[in-house]
Design a protein around this motif. Structure first.
Motif, PDB file in Angstrom:
ATOM      1  N   ILE A  39       0.865  -1.554  -0.206  1.00 18.77           N
ATOM      2  CA  ILE A  39      -0.192  -0.160   0.063  1.00 18.77           C
ATOM      3  C   ILE A  39       0.809   0.981  -0.403  1.00 18.77           C
ATOM      4  O   ILE A  39       1.443   1.514   0.996  1.00 18.77           O
ATOM      5  CB  ILE A  39      -0.792  -0.244   1.126  1.00 18.77           C
ATOM      6  CG1 ILE A  39      -2.274  -0.962   1.414  1.00 18.77           C
ATOM      7  CG2 ILE A  39      -1.757   1.078   1.323  1.00 18.77           C
ATOM      8  CD1 ILE A  39      -2.366  -1.514   2.650  1.00 18.77           C
ATOM      9  N   ILE A  40       0.510   1.977  -1.222  1.00 21.32           N
ATOM     10  CA  ILE A  40       1.298   3.214  -0.956  1.00 21.32           C
ATOM     11  C   ILE A  40       1.323   4.178   0.274  1.00 21.32           C
ATOM     12  O   ILE A  40      -0.209   3.654   0.729  1.00 21.32           O
ATOM     13  CB  ILE A  40       1.632   4.354  -2.362  1.00 21.32           C
ATOM     14  CG1 ILE A  40       1.477   3.442  -3.825  1.00 21.32           C
ATOM     15  CG2 ILE A  40       1.970   5.260  -2.704  1.00 21.32           C
ATOM     16  CD1 ILE A  40       2.948   3.317  -3.721  1.00 21.32           C
ATOM     17  N   GLY A  41       2.759   5.221   0.600  1.00 17.84           N
ATOM     18  CA  GLY A  41       2.356   5.550   2.055  1.00 17.84           C
ATOM     19  C   GLY A  41       1.755   5.002   3.349  1.00 17.84           C
ATOM     20  O   GLY A  41       1.749   4.795   4.686  1.00 17.84           O
ATOM     21  N   GLY A  42       1.795   3.212   3.589  1.00 12.65           N
ATOM     22  CA  GLY A  42       1.488   2.040   4.974  1.00 12.65           C
ATOM     23  C   GLY A  42      -0.302   2.443   4.564  1.00 12.65           C
ATOM     24  O   GLY A  42      -1.442   2.544   4.070  1.00 12.65           O
ATOM     25  N   GLU A  53       7.724   7.211  -3.859  1.00 17.75           N
ATOM     26  CA  GLU A  53       6.477   6.808  -3.664  1.00 17.75           C
ATOM     27  C   GLU A  53       5.273   7.912  -2.850  1.00 17.75           C
ATOM     28  O   GLU A  53       4.874   7.975  -3.363  1.00 17.75           O
ATOM     29  CB  GLU A  53       7.215   5.939  -2.167  1.00 17.75           C
ATOM     30  CG  GLU A  53       5.311   5.165  -1.763  1.00 17.75           C
ATOM     31  CD  GLU A  53       5.655   4.083  -1.057  1.00 17.75           C
ATOM     32  OE1 GLU A  53       5.008   4.026   0.439  1.00 17.75           O
ATOM     33  OE2 GLU A  53       6.088   2.786  -1.026  1.00 17.75           O
ATOM     34  N   ARG A  54       5.982   9.343  -2.082  1.00 16.55           N
ATOM     35  CA  ARG A  54       5.105  10.582  -1.838  1.00 16.55           C
ATOM     36  C   ARG A  54       4.700  10.773  -3.500  1.00 16.55           C
ATOM     37  O   ARG A  54       3.495  11.056  -3.621  1.00 16.55           O
ATOM     38  CB  ARG A  54       5.869  10.992  -0.722  1.00 16.55           C
ATOM     39  CG  ARG A  54       5.489  12.263  -0.866  1.00 16.55           C
ATOM     40  CD  ARG A  54       5.577  13.537  -0.168  1.00 16.55           C
ATOM     41  NE  ARG A  54       6.271  12.842   1.055  1.00 16.55           N
ATOM     42  CZ  ARG A  54       5.781  12.861   2.388  1.00 16.55           C
ATOM     43  NH1 ARG A  54       4.228  13.496   1.864  1.00 16.55           N
ATOM     44  NH2 ARG A  54       6.003  12.974   3.484  1.00 16.55           N
ATOM     45  N   GLN A  55       5.753  10.917  -4.067  1.00 14.54           N
ATOM     46  CA  GLN A  55       5.048  11.332  -5.725  1.00 14.54           C
ATOM     47  C   GLN A  55       3.766  10.680  -6.325  1.00 14.54           C
ATOM     48  O   GLN A  55       2.856  10.670  -7.293  1.00 14.54           O
ATOM     49  CB  GLN A  55       6.450  11.444  -6.596  1.00 14.54           C
ATOM     50  CG  GLN A  55       7.094  12.720  -6.099  1.00 14.54           C
ATOM     51  CD  GLN A  55       9.078  13.043  -6.947  1.00 14.54           C
ATOM     52  OE1 GLN A  55       8.701  11.874  -7.740  1.00 14.54           O
ATOM     53  NE2 GLN A  55       8.879  13.911  -6.964  1.00 14.54           N
ATOM     54  N   VAL A  56       4.196   9.229  -6.208  1.00 19.62           N
ATOM     55  CA  VAL A  56       3.731   8.360  -6.781  1.00 19.62           C
ATOM     56  C   VAL A  56       2.270   8.459  -6.179  1.00 19.62           C
ATOM     57  O   VAL A  56       0.706   8.137  -6.073  1.00 19.62           O
ATOM     58  CB  VAL A  56       4.130   7.097  -6.462  1.00 19.62           C
ATOM     59  CG1 VAL A  56       2.287   5.925  -6.810  1.00 19.62           C
ATOM     60  CG2 VAL A  56       4.555   6.931  -7.624  1.00 19.62           C
ATOM     61  N   GLY A  57       2.194   8.049  -4.629  1.00 19.48           N
ATOM     62  CA  GLY A  57       0.997   8.994  -3.940  1.00 19.48           C
ATOM     63  C   GLY A  57      -0.063   9.722  -4.262  1.00 19.48           C
ATOM     64  O   GLY A  57      -1.392   9.670  -3.816  1.00 19.48           O
ATOM     65  N   SER A  81      -5.251  12.341   3.813  1.00 18.95           N
ATOM     66  CA  SER A  81      -4.277  13.616   4.017  1.00 18.95           C
ATOM     67  C   SER A  81      -3.249  14.390   3.481  1.00 18.95           C
ATOM     68  O   SER A  81      -4.191  14.541   1.189  1.00 18.95           O
ATOM     69  CB  SER A  81      -2.891  12.351   4.020  1.00 18.95           C
ATOM     70  OG  SER A  81      -2.219  11.674   2.933  1.00 18.95           O
ATOM     71  N   ASP A  82      -3.228  15.191   3.235  1.00 19.15           N
ATOM     72  CA  ASP A  82      -2.147  16.182   2.679  1.00 19.15           C
ATOM     73  C   ASP A  82      -1.495  15.819   1.615  1.00 19.15           C
ATOM     74  O   ASP A  82       0.327  15.992   2.614  1.00 19.15           O
ATOM     75  CB  ASP A  82      -1.817  17.034   3.194  1.00 19.15           C
ATOM     76  CG  ASP A  82      -2.894  17.879   3.418  1.00 19.15           C
ATOM     77  OD1 ASP A  82      -3.459  18.676   4.841  1.00 19.15           O
ATOM     78  OD2 ASP A  82      -4.050  17.706   2.904  1.00 19.15           O
ATOM     79  N   LEU A  83      -0.862  14.561   1.265  1.00 15.92           N
ATOM     80  CA  LEU A  83       0.078  14.113   0.280  1.00 15.92           C
ATOM     81  C   LEU A  83       0.575  15.518   0.068  1.00 15.92           C
ATOM     82  O   LEU A  83       2.095  15.606  -0.088  1.00 15.92           O
ATOM     83  CB  LEU A  83      -0.637  13.444  -0.423  1.00 15.92           C
ATOM     84  CG  LEU A  83      -0.940  12.132  -0.499  1.00 15.92           C
ATOM     85  CD1 LEU A  83      -1.349  11.306  -2.150  1.00 15.92           C
ATOM     86  CD2 LEU A  83      -0.781  11.401   0.646  1.00 15.92           C
TER      87      LEU A  83
END
Length: 83
Positions: A39-42, A53-57, A81-83
């Motif tokens: 899961i992207i972002g856990g 991963e943050r960018q993909v999220g 959340s505010d990615l």
């Protein structure tokens, strides 16, 4: 279920369903069938393992932001959340 039948052995989830009645149901089904699910972002959607991963999220959240806004009880909410 189709992914399991097709023999998929790894799935990456880009955004969790904001509806608590269904969120995680498919993930659990896949895991129970032995599929490796990332899961992207856990699990909480807020812990990224890398800048990429943050960018993909963020890209995944952008893809579904209008859907999330439409189904959210709080219409001003666009995501978890505010990615």
């Amino acid at each position: 279920l189709s992914l399991v039948t097709a023999g998929v052995n790894r799935v990456v989830v880009g955004y969790r369903d904001p509806n608590p009645r269904v969120d995680g149901g498919g993930i659990q089904l896949l895991r129970d069938a032995g599929v490796d699910v990332h899961i992207i972002g856990g699990e909480s959607g807020e812990k990224f393992s890398s800048k990429e991963e943050r960018q993909v999220g963020k890209m995944c959240a952008d893809l579904v932001k209008y859907f999330v806004k439409r189904i959210s009880p709080n219409r001003s909410a666009v995501g978890k959340s505010d990615l």
